[in-house]
Enzyme design. Structure first.
Site, short mmCIF file in Angstrom:
data_model
loop_
_atom_site.label_atom_id
_atom_site.label_comp_id
_atom_site.label_asym_id
_atom_site.label_seq_id
_atom_site.Cartn_x
_atom_site.Cartn_y
_atom_site.Cartn_z
N GLU A 14 -13.97 125.29 20.09
CA GLU A 14 -13.46 126.11 18.99
C GLU A 14 -12.14 125.60 18.43
O GLU A 14 -11.90 125.61 17.22
CB GLU A 14 -13.31 127.57 19.45
N HIS A 50 -18.73 139.38 24.85
CA HIS A 50 -19.49 139.24 23.61
C HIS A 50 -19.42 140.51 22.76
O HIS A 50 -20.24 140.69 21.87
CB HIS A 50 -20.96 138.91 23.89
#
Length: 666
Positions: A405, A472
């Site tokens: 990322e 998540h």
């Protein structure tokens, strides 16, 4: 004239003519003389800090001369020679170091923490590593434009320990980007010697693990540096690929002057002083009758006069007078929002389909827009939002990324520097933590620091209610509403999601675009089929009443709607914020002044969330209008759990109705 001794460095002139050799010497001499002057000014308290590159000039100058002027270089503290070789006026450099308006950051950042599009230079941030990924992005832009250009980026041996280094090399290798990674191995990271920084024999060896060609050069030999980098750059322009170069050199002064060098053995310093790149090259030029005393003295006199004149003009420039309006207006690049109204043709779309359609239409509108993310190409992303995009737009514009990322956010910044918009999909908003540094320290601050826009949208699938557990399911918008320079969008309906996404991509500033996963396939709405925009900073008034103002966003909007449907006796203004930064303060304040009560509903846990700031705002702006304390409703102060009964207990959804009733009964 300096005393000339026999050179301790062996030079191979090759096919270089005397003009080039003298230019190499002059370009090294200039930053050395500037540095010597800066050290005097530092002792006199006339500059605040200095990071010395004395003894490392050959690397900066050699690389800068080897590249074309229109090719980007991303230097660091000890690369003054890059800036001077590129021809930046000394007046502007001195103004930068003195915090004057004619510098590059308007007094907002110091030393070499700046960039300039005029000279194709992108300066560092103190976190070091991110500029490697930014170089990837610039190199990617070169590849996409097919312009045959190469990018060079610097780091030190200490910086190679950062994860950004490994991510950037891996991305560059996978994508075969035309970038030269330059490691200045100068012996120490502040006071930490190389044997405590890494355990391989040479840092260049790391290139092998990424399938990257690597080289070791004598960083004090200007001819070796210049000719080898020039040759490699020419090769990369013809056959794009990354190359890693380790320059062996030494830092003869402190990390910055206040640090000193007591931790360095005296003998080691003396050995490297004998390898001084300027003194040795000067000796070589004299011995071979390329440089004469008269030319040398003329160079010194010319540079001294330029330094003195530039210092005089920088000192004469008035100090910056703080102006609050100017400071606030430079946090974001100005954005001339253009309203594009939708047509009358609509279709019933799920939230997820509206985002996909909006993204696709933006790809059509912006012909060079690039989308990057994990599994977004052939697979279509884990939520299938980019399904079919590779067929429509090709793999150059729809790019699968490695799991990195940080490097991808940085690459997006590099694309922006090169004038290309990008959308980065975080597979889950939770994963942004792996790229947090470049978001809050690079994207957010670049325009304020040196007027460089960060034309990047980060798509953030977020939220609970889908039994996805602690890694998540977070809704982490408060991390970013806190950071000046970022814009934060959080739609609750398909119509808003499509129109706001178009605006986010048009906006030249960094935008975090939150998409609640539980809404993806549960919420439907009639949405115009063509391209349209919705302005930022405008809340939607979904219901009007006079007893209470409900302020919320994202999934909270639907929780509030359902609560009002069950309680038809409650007369409420229901505000869907839609964007959290910028915030529609006017609509919020006017509504609360009308109703006299306010309840703020957020899915995030309570402490430090946006509800706290909204509550404080209302207490400051609406105190005399309130008939009850402002109420906040949020999720539990725990990480979000997985199993349904625990998640239900965690979420604010189940607490809202009672809290609303309690507020009305106050």
């Amino acid at each position: 004239m300096p005393t000339i001794t026999k050179s301790n460095i062996t030079y191979d002139k090759r096919n270089l003519n005397n003009k080039i050799l003298l230019e190499l010497y002059y370009n090294m001499l200039k930053p050395r003389m500037i540095e010597e002057k800066m050290l005097i000014l530092l002792r006199q308290g006339k500059v605040s800090k200095w990071f010395s590159g004395i003894g490392q000039e050959a690397i900066a100058v050699g690389v800068a001369m080897a590249l074309e002027p229109n090719e980007y270089i991303l230097p660091m503290h000890r690369n003054l020679g890059v800036f001077t070789t590129r021809g930046i006026p000394l007046h502007r450099l001195f103004c930068q170091w003195k915090g004057k308006a004619s510098g590059f950051t308007k007094g907002r950042d110091r030393s070499f923490h700046f960039g300039t599009q005029e000279y194709n230079l992108v300066g560092m941030i103190s976190h070091l590593g991110p500029q490697l990924g930014v170089a990837d992005g610039i190199a990617l832009a070169n590849l996409l434009k097919n312009n045959g250009q190469v990018t060079a980026v610097f780091t030190g041996e200490g910086g190679t320990s950062e994860g950004d280094f490994h991510e950037a090399l891996n991305v560059a290798s996978v994508w075969q980007l035309p970038v030269i990674f330059c490691i200045e191995n100068n012996g120490y990271g502040l006071s930490t010697p190389t044997n405590e920084q890494y355990h391989c024999r040479n840092l260049a060896d790391r290139g092998k693990g990424y399938g990257i060609e690597s080289f070791i050069l004598d960083g004090n030999n200007i001819i070796e540096t210049y000719t080898k980098v020039q040759k490699l750059a020419e090769s990369i322009r013809k056959r794009p690929r990354p190359i890693l170069i380790e320059f062996k050199t030494f830092r003869r002064r402190g990390h910055e002057e206040a640090s000193g060098t007591k931790y360095v053995p005296k003998q080691l310093i003396e050995e490297w002083e004998a390898k001084d790149p300027i003194e040795n090259f000067r000796s070589y030029l004299y011995t071979n009758k390329i440089l004469s005393p008269s030319i040398d003295e003329a160079y010194i006199a010319e540079i001294k006069a330029e330094i003195d004149s530039a210092l005089e003009s920088a000192n004469a420039e008035p100090n910056i007078i703080p102006n609050e309006t100017t400071e606030l207006s430079d946090v974001y690049k100005s954005f001339d929002y253009k309203e594009i109204s939708p047509n009358d043709k609509v279709e019933d779309l799920r939230f997820v389909d509206a985002i996909s359609q909006g993204l696709k239409q933006s790809m059509e509108k912006h012909s060079d827009l690039v989308i990057m993310g994990q599994d977004i190409a052939e697979y279509g992303g884990v939520f299938k939002i980019t399904e079919g995009f590779v067929k429509a737009f090709g793999k150059n514009r729809v790019r699968n990324t490695p799991i990195c990322e940080s490097a991808i956010v940085e690459a997006a910044m590099g694309l922006s520097i090169s004038g290309i918009k990008s959308v980065v999909e975080m597979q889950f908003a939770d994963f942004v933590t792996s790229g947090f540094n470049p978001v809050v320290n690079y994207l957010a601050k670049s325009h304020y620091r040196w007027q460089q826009q960060a034309d990047v949208v980060l798509r953030m699938p977020c939220g609970g209610g889908v039994a996805a557990g602690p890694f998540h399911s977070q809704t982490n918008e408060a991390w970013f509403t806190k950071t000046p320079g970022l814009k934060v969008v959080y739609p609750a309906f398909p119509y808003d999601a499509k129109g706001l996404l178009a605006t986010a991509i048009n906006d030249p500033n960094p935008v975090l675009f939150f998409e609640h996963k539980a809404l993806y396939r549960s919420i439907r709405q009639d949405v115009p089929t063509d391209y349209f925009t919705i302005p930022f900073g405008k809340a939607a008034v979904l219901n009007e009443g006079d007893s209470v103002t409900i302020i919320t966003y994202g999934a909270g909007v639907h929780w509030a709607i359902n609560t009002l449907k069950k309680n038809v006796d409650i007369s409420a203004d229901l505000l869907d914020l839609r964007t959290l930064q910028p915030l529609d303060k006017e609509t919020i304040i006017n509504s609360v002044k009308k109703t006299g009560r306010a309840i703020i509903l957020q899915e995030d846990s309570l402490f430090g969330g946006i509800a706290s700031d909204l509550s404080a705002l209302l207490m400051e702006e609406c105190f005399e209008f309130l008939d009850a304390p402002v109420k906040r409703v949020a999720s539990m102060e725990t990480p979000i759990p997985f199993i349904g009964q625990l998640e239900d207990q965690y979420l604010a959804k189940g607490k809202f109705e009672n809290a609303l009733r309690d507020l009305l009964a106050y």
